[in-house]
Design an enzyme around this catalytic site. Structure first.
Site, PDB file in Angstrom:
ATOM      1  N   GLU A 159     -16.954   3.259  -2.084  1.00 23.84           N
ATOM      2  CA  GLU A 159     -15.927   4.308  -2.161  1.00 23.84           C
ATOM      3  C   GLU A 159     -15.816   4.878  -3.572  1.00 23.84           C
ATOM      4  O   GLU A 159     -15.628   6.086  -3.735  1.00 23.84           O
ATOM      5  CB  GLU A 159     -14.588   3.752  -1.663  1.00 23.84           C
ATOM      6  CG  GLU A 159     -14.648   3.456  -0.166  1.00 23.84           C
ATOM      7  CD  GLU A 159     -13.372   2.898   0.435  1.00 23.84           C
ATOM      8  OE1 GLU A 159     -13.244   2.940   1.662  1.00 23.84           O
ATOM      9  OE2 GLU A 159     -12.500   2.384  -0.317  1.00 23.84           O
ATOM     10  N   ASN A 201       0.402   7.045   6.060  1.00 19.45           N
ATOM     11  CA  ASN A 201       0.855   5.791   5.455  1.00 19.45           C
ATOM     12  C   ASN A 201       0.583   5.729   3.947  1.00 19.45           C
ATOM     13  O   ASN A 201       0.272   4.681   3.395  1.00 19.45           O
ATOM     14  CB  ASN A 201       0.228   4.608   6.198  1.00 19.45           C
ATOM     15  CG  ASN A 201      -1.284   4.745   6.323  1.00 19.45           C
ATOM     16  OD1 ASN A 201      -1.871   5.629   5.708  1.00 19.45           O
ATOM     17  ND2 ASN A 201      -1.908   3.868   7.072  1.00 19.45           N
ATOM     18  N   HIS A 248      -4.645   4.896   0.799  1.00 21.29           N
ATOM     19  CA  HIS A 248      -5.833   4.205   1.296  1.00 21.29           C
ATOM     20  C   HIS A 248      -6.242   3.211   0.207  1.00 21.29           C
ATOM     21  O   HIS A 248      -6.188   3.544  -0.974  1.00 21.29           O
ATOM     22  CB  HIS A 248      -6.984   5.185   1.534  1.00 21.29           C
ATOM     23  CG  HIS A 248      -8.299   4.480   1.630  1.00 21.29           C
ATOM     24  ND1 HIS A 248      -8.734   3.924   2.815  1.00 21.29           N
ATOM     25  CD2 HIS A 248      -9.226   4.170   0.695  1.00 21.29           C
ATOM     26  CE1 HIS A 248      -9.894   3.316   2.583  1.00 21.29           C
ATOM     27  NE2 HIS A 248     -10.219   3.446   1.308  1.00 21.29           N
TER      28      HIS A 248
HETATM   29  P1  ADP Z   1      -6.456   1.055   6.590  1.00 21.50           P
HETATM   30  O1  ADP Z   1      -6.148   2.424   6.045  1.00 21.50           O
HETATM   31  O2  ADP Z   1      -5.233   0.172   6.580  1.00 21.50           O
HETATM   32  O3  ADP Z   1      -7.649   0.409   5.955  1.00 21.50           O
HETATM   33  P2  ADP Z   1      -8.043   1.749   8.985  1.00 21.50           P
HETATM   34  O4  ADP Z   1      -9.283   1.807   8.174  1.00 21.50           O
HETATM   35  O5  ADP Z   1      -8.066   0.998  10.275  1.00 21.50           O
HETATM   36  O6  ADP Z   1      -6.781   1.218   8.157  1.00 21.50           O
HETATM   37  O7  ADP Z   1      -7.613   3.241   9.379  1.00 21.50           O
HETATM   38  C1  ADP Z   1      -7.741   4.289   8.467  1.00 21.50           C
HETATM   39  C2  ADP Z   1      -6.569   5.246   8.618  1.00 21.50           C
HETATM   40  O8  ADP Z   1      -6.624   5.906   9.884  1.00 21.50           O
HETATM   41  C3  ADP Z   1      -5.215   4.564   8.586  1.00 21.50           C
HETATM   42  O9  ADP Z   1      -4.754   4.343   7.278  1.00 21.50           O
HETATM   43  C4  ADP Z   1      -4.366   5.573   9.344  1.00 21.50           C
HETATM   44  O10 ADP Z   1      -4.027   6.663   8.495  1.00 21.50           O
HETATM   45  C5  ADP Z   1      -5.308   6.056  10.404  1.00 21.50           C
HETATM   46  N1  ADP Z   1      -5.200   5.248  11.634  1.00 21.50           N
HETATM   47  C6  ADP Z   1      -5.919   4.141  11.946  1.00 21.50           C
HETATM   48  N2  ADP Z   1      -5.557   3.653  13.158  1.00 21.50           N
HETATM   49  C7  ADP Z   1      -4.589   4.477  13.616  1.00 21.50           C
HETATM   50  C8  ADP Z   1      -3.794   4.533  14.820  1.00 21.50           C
HETATM   51  N3  ADP Z   1      -3.949   3.623  15.782  1.00 21.50           N
HETATM   52  N4  ADP Z   1      -2.880   5.509  14.927  1.00 21.50           N
HETATM   53  C9  ADP Z   1      -2.730   6.432  13.964  1.00 21.50           C
HETATM   54  N5  ADP Z   1      -3.444   6.440  12.819  1.00 21.50           N
HETATM   55  C10 ADP Z   1      -4.358   5.495  12.648  1.00 21.50           C
END
Ligand code: ADP
Length: 175
Positions: A132, A118, A121
């Site tokens: 961080e 995505n 971060h």
């Molecule tokens: P964010 O990056 O939006 O802060 P999180 O800390 O929950 O979200 O998750 C870190 C990263 O791990 C996400 O950006 C994504 O790349 C991956 N991730 C988290 N949850 C999932 C999931 N259910 N399926 C696939 N990838 C995930």
């Protein structure tokens, strides 16, 4: 009264998928055009130790090996941004985690269709941002090799939208 505005620093990383797809410039441009100030940037290849620390809240999840593999697949771009309420502003600009659910207009909403890959971060709180920045830029975040001069940068002024407006006379049809 005086309204205090918090000048914050936050951390944004362009993930390997964003780097490989050539989206670094777009990400940087969006934040610059928004009015945030880029204060530090570098490229790095991440390893398993720093990733385990960075994603410690997900280390026990069954999909953690996929996150690790994906985050090590190519170099990342580490950036530090400064602005009023920068942590929340940058996080909102990234959009929600799942690219398929992220709102159009956000980085994830506009540039990806993956939950996992995505593009970016972003720090989720001021406390996390401090951790961080320390993790990726060392103990004096963005002290070395940063922009110092405000000479070319439009100053961010306090936003007075919180002032209580004077009563407005309404015509009968306005409710
Ligand atoms: P964010 O990056 O939006 O802060 P999180 O800390 O929950 O979200 O998750 C870190 C990263 O791990 C996400 O950006 C994504 O790349 C991956 N991730 C988290 N949850 C999932 C999931 N259910 N399926 C696939 N990838 C995930």
């Amino acid at each position: 009264g005086v309204i205090l505005m918090a000048m914050e620093k936050t951390y944004l990383m362009v993930k390997p998928d964003g780097v490989q797809r050539g989206l670094v410039g777009k990400v940087i441009t969006r934040l610059e055009e928004k009015g945030l100030k880029l204060v530090a940037m570098k490229m790095a290849q991440l390893g398993p130790e720093v990733l385990k620390e960075h994603y410690s809240h997900l280390a026990s999840k069954p999909f953690y090996p996929i996150i690790e593999e994906s985050m090590m697949a190519a170099p990342v771009i580490l950036t530090c941004w400064e602005g009023i309420d920068a942590v929340e502003v940058v996080r909102e600009m990234a959009g929600t985690t799942n690219g398929r659910k992220a709102m159009p207009g956000t980085l994830r909403g506009d540039f990806c269709v993956s939950h996992q890959e995505n593009i970016v971060h972003t720090s989720d709180s001021l406390e996390t941002a401090e951790k961080e920045l320390k993790r990726f830029f060392g103990p004096a975040p963005a002290r070395k090799c940063t922009r110092r001069s405000g000479r070319f940068f439009p100053r961010q002024k306090a936003d007075f939208s919180l002032r209580i407006p004077s009563p407005v006379k309404r015509s009968p049809e306005m409710k």
